[in-house]
Design a protein around this motif. Structure first.
Motif, PDB file in Angstrom:
ATOM      1  N   MET A  21      39.404  14.997  25.067  1.00  0.00           N
ATOM      2  CA  MET A  21      39.941  15.452  26.604  1.00  0.00           C
ATOM      3  C   MET A  21      39.543  17.069  26.695  1.00  0.00           C
ATOM      4  O   MET A  21      39.153  17.332  27.780  1.00  0.00           O
ATOM      5  CB  MET A  21      41.466  15.089  26.485  1.00  0.00           C
ATOM      6  CG  MET A  21      41.936  14.890  27.969  1.00  0.00           C
ATOM      7  SD  MET A  21      41.083  13.396  28.699  1.00  0.00           S
ATOM      8  CE  MET A  21      41.693  13.822  30.347  1.00  0.00           C
TER       9      MET A  21
ATOM     10  N   ASP B  97      36.066  17.654  27.229  1.00  0.00           N
ATOM     11  CA  ASP B  97      35.675  17.114  28.852  1.00  0.00           C
ATOM     12  C   ASP B  97      35.935  18.294  29.497  1.00  0.00           C
ATOM     13  O   ASP B  97      35.261  18.539  30.719  1.00  0.00           O
ATOM     14  CB  ASP B  97      36.463  16.106  29.285  1.00  0.00           C
ATOM     15  CG  ASP B  97      36.056  14.630  29.138  1.00  0.00           C
ATOM     16  OD1 ASP B  97      34.603  14.655  28.406  1.00  0.00           O
ATOM     17  OD2 ASP B  97      36.322  13.596  29.598  1.00  0.00           O
TER      18      ASP B  97
ATOM     19  N   ASN C  52      33.615  20.827  29.057  1.00  0.00           N
ATOM     20  CA  ASN C  52      32.118  20.334  29.911  1.00  0.00           C
ATOM     21  C   ASN C  52      32.366  20.565  31.184  1.00  0.00           C
ATOM     22  O   ASN C  52      31.425  20.942  31.994  1.00  0.00           O
ATOM     23  CB  ASN C  52      31.885  19.033  29.521  1.00  0.00           C
ATOM     24  CG  ASN C  52      31.309  18.715  27.910  1.00  0.00           C
ATOM     25  OD1 ASN C  52      31.223  19.768  27.361  1.00  0.00           O
ATOM     26  ND2 ASN C  52      31.268  17.433  27.485  1.00  0.00           N
TER      27      ASN C  52
ATOM     28  N   LYS D 154      31.792  24.196  32.414  1.00  0.00           N
ATOM     29  CA  LYS D 154      30.463  24.330  32.423  1.00  0.00           C
ATOM     30  C   LYS D 154      29.629  23.675  33.487  1.00  0.00           C
ATOM     31  O   LYS D 154      28.774  24.390  34.222  1.00  0.00           O
ATOM     32  CB  LYS D 154      29.732  23.838  30.878  1.00  0.00           C
ATOM     33  CG  LYS D 154      30.043  24.628  29.578  1.00  0.00           C
ATOM     34  CD  LYS D 154      29.436  23.883  28.286  1.00  0.00           C
ATOM     35  CE  LYS D 154      29.818  24.512  27.173  1.00  0.00           C
ATOM     36  NZ  LYS D 154      29.229  23.905  26.015  1.00  0.00           N
ATOM     37  N   LEU D 155      30.014  22.450  33.632  1.00  0.00           N
ATOM     38  CA  LEU D 155      29.378  21.845  35.059  1.00  0.00           C
ATOM     39  C   LEU D 155      29.595  22.720  36.146  1.00  0.00           C
ATOM     40  O   LEU D 155      28.425  22.866  36.943  1.00  0.00           O
ATOM     41  CB  LEU D 155      29.760  20.347  35.055  1.00  0.00           C
ATOM     42  CG  LEU D 155      29.153  19.713  35.992  1.00  0.00           C
ATOM     43  CD1 LEU D 155      27.657  19.453  35.853  1.00  0.00           C
ATOM     44  CD2 LEU D 155      29.702  18.093  36.098  1.00  0.00           C
TER      45      LEU D 155
ATOM     46  N   PHE E  44      27.798  25.804  36.226  1.00  0.00           N
ATOM     47  CA  PHE E  44      26.259  25.262  36.486  1.00  0.00           C
ATOM     48  C   PHE E  44      26.149  25.299  38.002  1.00  0.00           C
ATOM     49  O   PHE E  44      24.996  25.740  38.579  1.00  0.00           O
ATOM     50  CB  PHE E  44      25.890  24.196  35.880  1.00  0.00           C
ATOM     51  CG  PHE E  44      24.715  23.355  36.098  1.00  0.00           C
ATOM     52  CD1 PHE E  44      23.505  24.110  35.819  1.00  0.00           C
ATOM     53  CD2 PHE E  44      24.728  22.380  36.433  1.00  0.00           C
ATOM     54  CE1 PHE E  44      22.337  23.392  36.301  1.00  0.00           C
ATOM     55  CE2 PHE E  44      23.637  21.491  36.844  1.00  0.00           C
ATOM     56  CZ  PHE E  44      22.234  22.139  36.736  1.00  0.00           C
ATOM     57  N   ILE E  45      26.755  24.477  38.602  1.00  0.00           N
ATOM     58  CA  ILE E  45      26.557  23.892  40.024  1.00  0.00           C
ATOM     59  C   ILE E  45      26.967  25.179  40.949  1.00  0.00           C
ATOM     60  O   ILE E  45      26.157  25.469  41.767  1.00  0.00           O
ATOM     61  CB  ILE E  45      27.603  22.703  40.431  1.00  0.00           C
ATOM     62  CG1 ILE E  45      27.096  21.432  39.479  1.00  0.00           C
ATOM     63  CG2 ILE E  45      27.495  22.407  41.779  1.00  0.00           C
ATOM     64  CD1 ILE E  45      28.166  20.201  39.716  1.00  0.00           C
TER      65      ILE E  45
ATOM     66  N   SER F 209      27.061  28.374  40.227  1.00  0.00           N
ATOM     67  CA  SER F 209      25.792  29.326  40.557  1.00  0.00           C
ATOM     68  C   SER F 209      24.695  28.982  41.195  1.00  0.00           C
ATOM     69  O   SER F 209      23.811  29.736  41.932  1.00  0.00           O
ATOM     70  CB  SER F 209      25.405  29.588  38.749  1.00  0.00           C
ATOM     71  OG  SER F 209      24.615  28.468  38.333  1.00  0.00           O
ATOM     72  N   ALA F 210      24.390  27.798  41.083  1.00  0.00           N
ATOM     73  CA  ALA F 210      22.920  27.175  41.838  1.00  0.00           C
ATOM     74  C   ALA F 210      23.290  27.340  43.221  1.00  0.00           C
ATOM     75  O   ALA F 210      22.450  27.737  44.081  1.00  0.00           O
ATOM     76  CB  ALA F 210      22.650  25.470  41.590  1.00  0.00           C
TER      77      ALA F 210
ATOM     78  N   ILE G 154      23.226  30.753  44.380  1.00  0.00           N
ATOM     79  CA  ILE G 154      21.749  31.238  44.640  1.00  0.00           C
ATOM     80  C   ILE G 154      21.345  30.767  45.742  1.00  0.00           C
ATOM     81  O   ILE G 154      20.602  31.712  46.620  1.00  0.00           O
ATOM     82  CB  ILE G 154      21.038  30.986  43.242  1.00  0.00           C
ATOM     83  CG1 ILE G 154      21.275  31.718  42.036  1.00  0.00           C
ATOM     84  CG2 ILE G 154      19.499  31.187  43.687  1.00  0.00           C
ATOM     85  CD1 ILE G 154      20.776  31.339  40.829  1.00  0.00           C
ATOM     86  N   LEU G 155      21.376  29.564  46.126  1.00  0.00           N
ATOM     87  CA  LEU G 155      20.862  29.057  47.221  1.00  0.00           C
ATOM     88  C   LEU G 155      21.549  29.583  48.715  1.00  0.00           C
ATOM     89  O   LEU G 155      20.858  29.834  49.683  1.00  0.00           O
ATOM     90  CB  LEU G 155      21.252  27.356  47.363  1.00  0.00           C
ATOM     91  CG  LEU G 155      20.759  26.765  48.354  1.00  0.00           C
ATOM     92  CD1 LEU G 155      19.086  26.792  48.474  1.00  0.00           C
ATOM     93  CD2 LEU G 155      21.193  25.097  48.576  1.00  0.00           C
TER      94      LEU G 155
ATOM     95  N   SER H 240      20.245  33.299  49.033  1.00  0.00           N
ATOM     96  CA  SER H 240      18.913  33.314  49.412  1.00  0.00           C
ATOM     97  C   SER H 240      18.848  32.962  50.818  1.00  0.00           C
ATOM     98  O   SER H 240      18.066  33.710  51.589  1.00  0.00           O
ATOM     99  CB  SER H 240      18.056  32.172  48.796  1.00  0.00           C
ATOM    100  OG  SER H 240      18.212  32.456  47.233  1.00  0.00           O
ATOM    101  N   LEU H 241      19.478  31.840  51.315  1.00  0.00           N
ATOM    102  CA  LEU H 241      19.605  31.473  52.716  1.00  0.00           C
ATOM    103  C   LEU H 241      20.086  32.634  53.380  1.00  0.00           C
ATOM    104  O   LEU H 241      19.675  32.787  54.604  1.00  0.00           O
ATOM    105  CB  LEU H 241      20.261  30.305  52.950  1.00  0.00           C
ATOM    106  CG  LEU H 241      19.702  29.036  52.489  1.00  0.00           C
ATOM    107  CD1 LEU H 241      20.704  27.660  52.548  1.00  0.00           C
ATOM    108  CD2 LEU H 241      18.459  28.607  53.009  1.00  0.00           C
TER     109      LEU H 241
END
Lengths: 256, 327
Positions: B1, B4, B7, B10-11, B14-15, B17-18, B21-22, B25-26
């Motif tokens: 648990m 989890d 994780n 982390k996920l 990860f999401i 940060s992307a 960035i998007l 940039s836009l």
């Protein structure tokens, strides 16, 4: 009749893929939602693919810059290197390379995982125990793949552009600020948005092909290997086919 | 648990940060295209926009201030271009600013350059129409270049003729081939050099003289500088003046004397008048002279007679002997 066997098998395969896809869309909107499993799949598919895709993107940016430099030098437009590399990475290379690596890593693992579950009859056992194996295994994986590939692509583009910045600095000298100023001065929404949107389709195609191949594998362990292999091959080809369609559609829509 | 949760974190990282960035940039791309932020519109009308497209940059005095929003044809000779301009630039764009279509570099995209006018004018209002200026287009430049080429062709043809004539000119070649010319030239230059040295020396002397003059040395210097000398000279001139005045009186006196003399000579009774003017006197004088001549001749005859006279002969002989002995 024998002559038409490959065509018939192709058509039947296409039909069953279409049914698989339609079942996916039926299942995805129906409760109950496997959120926890979906998040776990996102972690496995997305987060754990980042090192591989990040390294690939970095190397692509660096290599592309170094490869383009002599040609641009001969035309006397070395200063346009950030412009060219950023357009190439954002529009095409970033999404396609990420999708191919993603297909190699994820599609094969899906095919193998679901295939082994199929041949060991775990899927049947799941059905018996009252869990919807399609919802639990396929929908979460495909949805995770669909949503994670764009995320990975954006990060891969960013890492690739940083690699390109380092590539420019091997022979010339430019500041990070100037490099990214030139990059964003060049890019338009028409470069970023279609490229980002098509990665959703790449991710969906990779996920659905991997799951289909695994979910419908047969003939024991040999079938698992074949499922994994064909999942990678087909999803890689489909990535290029979708890329071709995407460029046609953006062209028709005037976004190019 | 617990794994989890890690994780999931982390996920999430990860999401997000992307996505960040998007979005960044836009935003950066959108800012370049003026999709965000406060903007206002301006219009400019051209007869030819030379391939300008929506999205091309607009510059004010070389600063990126906006982009071309849309282009529409108004009639067969006018194209209206709508520009999106950053609102912060509004106070600087005046009504008499001019817009012109230019190139971003030799091969770059088209840009619209807004140039401010030095003459004062109110600030432009939103959706205002800018004056436009026809920039030199590449086609026109090439046309001009082709006429320049023609001129160059004519020039080069004439140059060839000139060179031919020069080549065929015997006089020129004889001058060029004459080896004595350089020697003479060298000599001339040497002479000029020497002359210039002498001129320099002369100039030194002149300088010296001028210096002396300035400082009042020498006769000329004294004349120019010495105040005493000047007084003396003035005095002398005054004296001369006086003398000349006196001489005038003297001359008048002399004149009257001469006048008197003249009158006496011509009309007077003195000896001079008689000598010069009395013709009777002259004839009498002549007559007297005749008489004297005759008297003298008679005297000579008498003397001759005396020599031969016995009484006196002896005396004359004595005289002759005396003369001989003296010789």
């Amino acid at each position: 009749m024998k002559l038409f066997a490959p065509i018939r098998s192709f058509l039947s395969e296409t039909g069953s893929v279409a049914r698989f896809v339609s079942r996916y869309f039926q299942e995805i909107f129906q409760p109950r939602y496997e959120v926890r499993q979906f998040i776990r799949q996102c972690f496995t598919i997305g987060y754990k693919s980042l090192p591989l895709i990040g390294i690939t993107g970095f190397i692509m940016g660096l290599v592309l810059t170094m490869q383009l430099r002599p040609t641009l030098l001969s035309y006397g437009v070395v200063s346009k290197l950030p412009v060219m590399v950023s357009l190439a990475i954002v529009r095409e290379i970033g999404p396609v390379i990420s999708a191919l690596i993603f297909a190699g890593k994820i599609s094969s693992s899906m095919g193998a995982e679901l295939g082994s579950m199929k041949v060991t009859e775990q899927i049947d056992a799941m059905e018996v125990s009252g869990t919807n194996p399609f919802k639990y295994l396929v929908v979460t994986r495909v949805l995770a793949a669909t949503l994670m590939l764009p995320v990975l692509t954006v990060l891969s583009d960013a890492i690739g552009l940083y690699g390109s910045y380092l590539g420019v600095n091997i022979k010339d000298h430019t500041s990070l600020g100037l490099f990214f100023f030139e990059v964003f001065n060049t890019l338009h929404f028409g470069d970023v948005l279609p490229a980002t949107i098509k990665t959703f389709f790449f991710g969906f195609a990779i996920g659905i092909i991997g799951c289909y191949k695994g979910y419908n594998s047969s003939k024991g362990t040999e079938g698992v290997g074949r499922a994994a292999n064909s999942a990678v091959v087909i999803s890689s080809v489909v990535v290029f086919i979708i890329d071709l369609l995407a460029v046609q559609i953006t062209d028709v829509l005037g976004l190019n | 648990m617990a794994k989890d949760t890690i994780n999931n974190v982390k996920l999430g990282l990860f999401i997000s940060s992307a996505v960040a960035i998007l979005i960044i940039s836009l935003y950066l791309i959108g800012r370049n295209q003026n999709f965000f932020g406060s903007n206002f519109y301006l219009r400019a009308r051209f007869s030819n926009i030379n391939g300008l497209i929506a999205g091309n940059n607009v510059r004010f005095s070389g600063i990126q201030v906006g982009t071309v929003d849309k282009i529409r044809v108004i009639d067969d000779t006018t194209v209206e271009v709508t520009l999106i301009i950053d609102k912060s630039m509004k106070p600087y764009i005046h009504k008499n600013s001019t817009a012109a279509i230019g190139n971003d570099g030799l091969m770059g995209n088209k840009v619209i350059n807004i140039t401010p006018n030095k003459i004062a004018s109110p600030v432009i209002e939103e959706d205002g129409l800018l004056f436009t200026r026809k920039a030199p287009y590449t086609d026109e430049m090439i046309e001009k270049l082709s006429s320049t080429n023609n001129n160059v062709e004519v020039l080069s043809f004439k140059l060839v003729n000139t060179v031919d004539q020069l080549n065929n000119s015997k006089a020129l070649w004889s001058i060029l081939n004459d080896t004595t010319i350089p020697v003479n030239l060298k000599l001339s230059i040497n002479n000029i050099k020497e002359a210039s040295i002498k001129i320099n020396e002369l100039m030194d002397v002149i300088h010296e003289i001028a210096k002396d003059l300035h400082e009042g040395r020498g006769t000329a210097g004294m004349l120019l500088k010495d105040e005493k000398a000047a007084t003396d000279i003035k005095q002398a001139i005054a004296n001369i003046d006086k003398a000349s005045q006196e001489s005038v009186t003297a001359i008048a006196a002399i004149d009257s004397v001469v006048q008197q003399l003249h009158e006496d000579m011509f009309y007077g009774k003195g000896a001079v008048h008689t000598l010069l003017r009395d013709t009777q006197f002259v004839s009498r004088l002549n007559h007297s002279m005749d008489n004297i001549e005759k008297g003298t001749a008679a005297f000579s005859e008498d003397m001759e007679a005396l020599k031969h006279n016995a009484l006196t002969r002896g005396y004359f002989k004595k005289q002759a002997k005396k003369t001989k002995s003296v010789k």
